[in-house]
Design an enzyme around this catalytic site. Sequence first.
Site, PDB file in Angstrom:
ATOM      1  N   THR A  97       0.814  -1.209   0.000  1.00 16.46           N
ATOM      2  CA  THR A  97       0.000   0.000   0.000  1.00 16.46           C
ATOM      3  C   THR A  97       0.853   1.266   0.000  1.00 16.46           C
ATOM      4  O   THR A  97       1.993   1.253   0.487  1.00 16.46           O
ATOM      5  CB  THR A  97      -0.885  -0.011   1.269  1.00 16.46           C
ATOM      6  OG1 THR A  97      -1.529   1.246   1.411  1.00 16.46           O
ATOM      7  CG2 THR A  97      -0.065  -0.264   2.541  1.00 16.46           C
ATOM      8  N   ASP A  98       0.261   2.361  -0.481  1.00 17.08           N
ATOM      9  CA  ASP A  98       0.952   3.660  -0.428  1.00 17.08           C
ATOM     10  C   ASP A  98       1.042   4.186   1.007  1.00 17.08           C
ATOM     11  O   ASP A  98       1.820   5.101   1.292  1.00 17.08           O
ATOM     12  CB  ASP A  98       0.267   4.691  -1.335  1.00 17.08           C
ATOM     13  CG  ASP A  98      -1.190   4.972  -0.992  1.00 17.08           C
ATOM     14  OD1 ASP A  98      -1.737   4.353  -0.055  1.00 17.08           O
ATOM     15  OD2 ASP A  98      -1.796   5.825  -1.669  1.00 17.08           O
ATOM     16  N   GLU A  99       0.251   3.597   1.928  1.00 16.17           N
ATOM     17  CA  GLU A  99       0.229   4.129   3.303  1.00 16.17           C
ATOM     18  C   GLU A  99       1.562   3.947   4.017  1.00 16.17           C
ATOM     19  O   GLU A  99       1.817   4.595   5.028  1.00 16.17           O
ATOM     20  CB  GLU A  99      -0.894   3.471   4.116  1.00 16.17           C
ATOM     21  CG  GLU A  99      -2.252   3.752   3.538  1.00 16.17           C
ATOM     22  CD  GLU A  99      -3.400   3.557   4.525  1.00 16.17           C
ATOM     23  OE1 GLU A  99      -3.150   3.416   5.728  1.00 16.17           O
ATOM     24  OE2 GLU A  99      -4.547   3.556   4.058  1.00 16.17           O
ATOM     25  N   TYR A 152      -1.956  -0.475  11.035  1.00 17.67           N
ATOM     26  CA  TYR A 152      -2.083  -1.142   9.733  1.00 17.67           C
ATOM     27  C   TYR A 152      -0.878  -0.850   8.848  1.00 17.67           C
ATOM     28  O   TYR A 152      -0.209  -1.761   8.351  1.00 17.67           O
ATOM     29  CB  TYR A 152      -3.376  -0.696   9.027  1.00 17.67           C
ATOM     30  CG  TYR A 152      -3.376  -1.018   7.542  1.00 17.67           C
ATOM     31  CD1 TYR A 152      -3.438  -2.336   7.088  1.00 17.67           C
ATOM     32  CD2 TYR A 152      -3.285   0.003   6.580  1.00 17.67           C
ATOM     33  CE1 TYR A 152      -3.413  -2.630   5.729  1.00 17.67           C
ATOM     34  CE2 TYR A 152      -3.264  -0.282   5.230  1.00 17.67           C
ATOM     35  CZ  TYR A 152      -3.321  -1.597   4.803  1.00 17.67           C
ATOM     36  OH  TYR A 152      -3.298  -1.887   3.459  1.00 17.67           O
ATOM     37  N   LYS A 197       2.123  -3.300   7.379  1.00 17.36           N
ATOM     38  CA  LYS A 197       2.418  -3.489   5.945  1.00 17.36           C
ATOM     39  C   LYS A 197       3.867  -3.091   5.647  1.00 17.36           C
ATOM     40  O   LYS A 197       4.553  -3.759   4.868  1.00 17.36           O
ATOM     41  CB  LYS A 197       1.450  -2.659   5.083  1.00 17.36           C
ATOM     42  CG  LYS A 197       0.006  -3.137   5.083  1.00 17.36           C
ATOM     43  CD  LYS A 197      -0.193  -4.530   4.494  1.00 17.36           C
ATOM     44  CE  LYS A 197       0.016  -4.596   3.005  1.00 17.36           C
ATOM     45  NZ  LYS A 197      -0.378  -5.932   2.462  1.00 17.36           N
TER      46      LYS A 197
HETATM   47  P1  NAD Z   1      -9.730  -7.294   2.183  1.00 20.88           P
HETATM   48  O1  NAD Z   1      -9.725  -6.962   3.624  1.00 20.88           O
HETATM   49  O2  NAD Z   1     -10.938  -6.994   1.374  1.00 20.88           O
HETATM   50  O3  NAD Z   1      -9.419  -8.847   1.977  1.00 20.88           O
HETATM   51  C1  NAD Z   1      -8.423  -9.511   2.701  1.00 20.88           C
HETATM   52  C2  NAD Z   1      -8.559 -11.011   2.406  1.00 20.88           C
HETATM   53  O4  NAD Z   1      -7.499 -11.684   3.099  1.00 20.88           O
HETATM   54  C3  NAD Z   1      -9.876 -11.615   2.896  1.00 20.88           C
HETATM   55  O5  NAD Z   1     -10.383 -12.506   1.931  1.00 20.88           O
HETATM   56  C4  NAD Z   1      -9.481 -12.364   4.155  1.00 20.88           C
HETATM   57  O6  NAD Z   1     -10.317 -13.467   4.438  1.00 20.88           O
HETATM   58  C5  NAD Z   1      -8.060 -12.795   3.805  1.00 20.88           C
HETATM   59  N1  NAD Z   1      -7.247 -13.040   5.006  1.00 20.88           N
HETATM   60  C6  NAD Z   1      -7.113 -12.209   6.085  1.00 20.88           C
HETATM   61  N2  NAD Z   1      -6.299 -12.792   6.994  1.00 20.88           N
HETATM   62  C7  NAD Z   1      -5.889 -13.978   6.472  1.00 20.88           C
HETATM   63  C8  NAD Z   1      -5.024 -15.011   6.918  1.00 20.88           C
HETATM   64  N3  NAD Z   1      -4.406 -14.942   8.110  1.00 20.88           N
HETATM   65  N4  NAD Z   1      -4.830 -16.071   6.125  1.00 20.88           N
HETATM   66  C9  NAD Z   1      -5.447 -16.171   4.903  1.00 20.88           C
HETATM   67  N5  NAD Z   1      -6.283 -15.228   4.437  1.00 20.88           N
HETATM   68  C10 NAD Z   1      -6.498 -14.139   5.211  1.00 20.88           C
HETATM   69  O7  NAD Z   1      -8.448  -6.571   1.585  1.00 20.88           O
HETATM   70  P2  NAD Z   1      -8.255  -5.824   0.182  1.00 20.88           P
HETATM   71  O8  NAD Z   1      -8.784  -4.452   0.298  1.00 20.88           O
HETATM   72  O9  NAD Z   1      -8.716  -6.720  -0.902  1.00 20.88           O
HETATM   73  O10 NAD Z   1      -6.661  -5.711   0.149  1.00 20.88           O
HETATM   74  C11 NAD Z   1      -5.869  -6.781  -0.371  1.00 20.88           C
HETATM   75  C12 NAD Z   1      -4.395  -6.415  -0.246  1.00 20.88           C
HETATM   76  O11 NAD Z   1      -4.138  -5.217  -0.972  1.00 20.88           O
HETATM   77  C13 NAD Z   1      -3.949  -6.145   1.188  1.00 20.88           C
HETATM   78  O12 NAD Z   1      -2.663  -6.670   1.347  1.00 20.88           O
HETATM   79  C14 NAD Z   1      -3.912  -4.621   1.284  1.00 20.88           C
HETATM   80  O13 NAD Z   1      -2.956  -4.190   2.225  1.00 20.88           O
HETATM   81  C15 NAD Z   1      -3.534  -4.247  -0.127  1.00 20.88           C
HETATM   82  N6  NAD Z   1      -4.019  -2.925  -0.596  1.00 20.88           N
HETATM   83  C16 NAD Z   1      -5.335  -2.594  -0.480  1.00 20.88           C
HETATM   84  C17 NAD Z   1      -5.774  -1.383  -0.992  1.00 20.88           C
HETATM   85  C18 NAD Z   1      -7.234  -0.977  -0.909  1.00 20.88           C
HETATM   86  O14 NAD Z   1      -7.557   0.166  -1.249  1.00 20.88           O
HETATM   87  N7  NAD Z   1      -8.146  -1.839  -0.504  1.00 20.88           N
HETATM   88  C19 NAD Z   1      -4.875  -0.519  -1.610  1.00 20.88           C
HETATM   89  C20 NAD Z   1      -3.531  -0.887  -1.687  1.00 20.88           C
HETATM   90  C21 NAD Z   1      -3.114  -2.116  -1.201  1.00 20.88           C
HETATM   91  O1  DAU Z   2      -4.188   3.942   0.459  1.00 23.73           O
HETATM   92  C1  DAU Z   2      -4.395   2.573   0.367  1.00 23.73           C
HETATM   93  C2  DAU Z   2      -5.240   2.111   1.522  1.00 23.73           C
HETATM   94  O2  DAU Z   2      -6.569   2.560   1.258  1.00 23.73           O
HETATM   95  C3  DAU Z   2      -5.217   0.603   1.712  1.00 23.73           C
HETATM   96  O3  DAU Z   2      -3.926   0.201   2.064  1.00 23.73           O
HETATM   97  C4  DAU Z   2      -6.215   0.176   2.793  1.00 23.73           C
HETATM   98  O4  DAU Z   2      -6.256  -1.234   2.883  1.00 23.73           O
HETATM   99  C5  DAU Z   2      -7.578   0.695   2.418  1.00 23.73           C
HETATM  100  O5  DAU Z   2      -8.510   0.375   3.423  1.00 23.73           O
HETATM  101  C6  DAU Z   2      -7.530   2.200   2.206  1.00 23.73           C
HETATM  102  O6  DAU Z   2      -7.260   2.884   3.464  1.00 23.73           O
HETATM  103  P1  DAU Z   2      -8.025   4.229   3.882  1.00 23.73           P
HETATM  104  O7  DAU Z   2      -7.934   4.377   5.338  1.00 23.73           O
HETATM  105  O8  DAU Z   2      -7.578   5.361   3.033  1.00 23.73           O
HETATM  106  O9  DAU Z   2      -9.521   3.812   3.400  1.00 23.73           O
HETATM  107  P2  DAU Z   2     -10.945   4.044   4.074  1.00 23.73           P
HETATM  108  O10 DAU Z   2     -11.963   3.659   3.048  1.00 23.73           O
HETATM  109  O11 DAU Z   2     -11.053   3.440   5.427  1.00 23.73           O
HETATM  110  O12 DAU Z   2     -10.989   5.629   4.241  1.00 23.73           O
HETATM  111  C7  DAU Z   2     -10.822   6.498   3.124  1.00 23.73           C
HETATM  112  C8  DAU Z   2     -10.852   7.918   3.648  1.00 23.73           C
HETATM  113  O13 DAU Z   2     -12.187   8.219   4.093  1.00 23.73           O
HETATM  114  C9  DAU Z   2      -9.951   8.156   4.844  1.00 23.73           C
HETATM  115  O14 DAU Z   2      -9.424   9.466   4.767  1.00 23.73           O
HETATM  116  C10 DAU Z   2     -10.900   8.052   6.045  1.00 23.73           C
HETATM  117  C11 DAU Z   2     -12.211   8.560   5.483  1.00 23.73           C
HETATM  118  N1  DAU Z   2     -13.437   7.964   6.043  1.00 23.73           N
HETATM  119  C12 DAU Z   2     -13.526   6.611   6.091  1.00 23.73           C
HETATM  120  C13 DAU Z   2     -14.668   6.005   6.588  1.00 23.73           C
HETATM  121  C14 DAU Z   2     -14.766   4.497   6.684  1.00 23.73           C
HETATM  122  C15 DAU Z   2     -14.479   8.778   6.435  1.00 23.73           C
HETATM  123  O15 DAU Z   2     -14.392  10.021   6.353  1.00 23.73           O
HETATM  124  N2  DAU Z   2     -15.623   8.184   6.903  1.00 23.73           N
HETATM  125  C16 DAU Z   2     -15.754   6.824   7.012  1.00 23.73           C
HETATM  126  O16 DAU Z   2     -16.827   6.348   7.496  1.00 23.73           O
END
Ligand code: NAD
Ligand code: DAU
Length: 356
Positions: free
Chosen positions: A135-137, A160, A164
């Site tokens: 992730t970019d975080e 988190y 990562k």
């Molecule tokens: P998600 O939370 O939707 O899905 C996570 C999946 O991993 C689920 O299916 C869960 O059951 C599985 N899992 C969790 N713990 C596990 C374990 N111990 N063993 C096996 N499986 C397990 O996550 P996502 O949003 O699809 O993100 C996927 C990946 O991409 C993550 O590594 C996250 O850090 C990264 N990522 C997410 C975003 C985003 O915006 N969602 C952006 C950049 C990177």
């Molecule tokens: O940047 C990549 C990341 O993006 C991934 O690594 C994470 O897995 C993914 O969950 C996401 O993280 P964020 O914290 O940015 O996503 P989230 O959807 O939780 O929140 C997006 C923005 O919106 C953040 O600034 C917090 C804000 N927010 C979120 C929720 C859930 C609100 O204002 N209200 C809300 O109810």
Amino acid sequence: MKSILITGGCGFIGANFVRLAIEQLPAARIVNLDKLTYAGNPENLAGLENHPRYRFVKGDICDASLVGRLFAEEGFDCVVHFAAESHVDRSIEGPAEFISTNILGTFTLLEAARKAWKGTVPLKGQSPRFLHVSTDEVYGSLGETGYFTETTPYDPRSPYSASKASSDHLVSAYHHTYGLPVLITNCSNNYGPYQFPEKLIPLIINNALNGKDLPVYGDGKNVRDWLYVVDHCTAILKVLGNGRIGETYNVGGNSEKQNIEVVQTICDILDEKSGLLSSGQPRRSLIRFVKDRAGHDRRYAIDASKISDELGWQPSLAFDEGIRRTIDWYLENSDWISAVLDGSYHTYYQKMYGER
Ligand code: NAD
Ligand code: DAU
């Protein structure tokens, strides 16, 4: 035939990736290892259960004997590692699972790959490859200007992102120390089909549809760089196929938005598609500014020129189009939202696999 281990394939991005990989890699066998946490929904992959090139294994990436057995049985030559605890708010409430899955789980997979691929590195051609999805975080928080590049120093600020960052460092260390053929992608915020409705975009769509309050943290001016999930998946496929071993690639949508803009856009599109609220009010009237997230990062923005210059990847969808497509998907799949929120989608798993 390539044999690919995908971890976390029942989650949001993993499920989109499994679907794309089955379609775009016709010579690949795909094994999906997923623990099915609250975020993992086997129904996200409905229709693939009996596909001849697909196998689902319910299990934990921290389970070294299971992971080792799968490497022995399947002879993986690629790993695409998505599995993680991924929600920042949950990491603030309870970090323990994040340390376990994101750090120890990644370590377990690295050890299994190191043992299985020992003596085969370096190889000619493309295999094997361990692609770690991050992730970019990990880069921390930006001010008004600037972008994260692949050389931006790590500065994670939530449990988190710290977990990562830790996993990224382990992956890099396995390359430098053992020659493990790794690749890392660091991507910005994804949105699209199958996203669990506790993250901003699906939460706002679901609440706005149901006339519930729309919580916006702090002043709503935090900025995220939004990328349609299928574009993230195509970036991963490019890096898996042609990325340079040992390299990191940043992936982003070139689409920065303040949270309040995102929420207002969703409100306006839903008013247009579904009509005003039963009270006659527009959905923007549901917006509530609430207490800020602890340690809330102000701005993320990705410089994706490396993946663009080296691998020719570009996002295909602009936010305006991607958000409409996403809203349409949630409108057409309202049963999916209710099922994931009340956990009843797990009955699907019982039906298909006979246990939970
Ligand atoms: P998600 O939370 O939707 O899905 C996570 C999946 O991993 C689920 O299916 C869960 O059951 C599985 N899992 C969790 N713990 C596990 C374990 N111990 N063993 C096996 N499986 C397990 O996550 P996502 O949003 O699809 O993100 C996927 C990946 O991409 C993550 O590594 C996250 O850090 C990264 N990522 C997410 C975003 C985003 O915006 N969602 C952006 C950049 C990177
Ligand atoms: O940047 C990549 C990341 O993006 C991934 O690594 C994470 O897995 C993914 O969950 C996401 O993280 P964020 O914290 O940015 O996503 P989230 O959807 O939780 O929140 C997006 C923005 O919106 C953040 O600034 C917090 C804000 N927010 C979120 C929720 C859930 C609100 O204002 N209200 C809300 O109810």
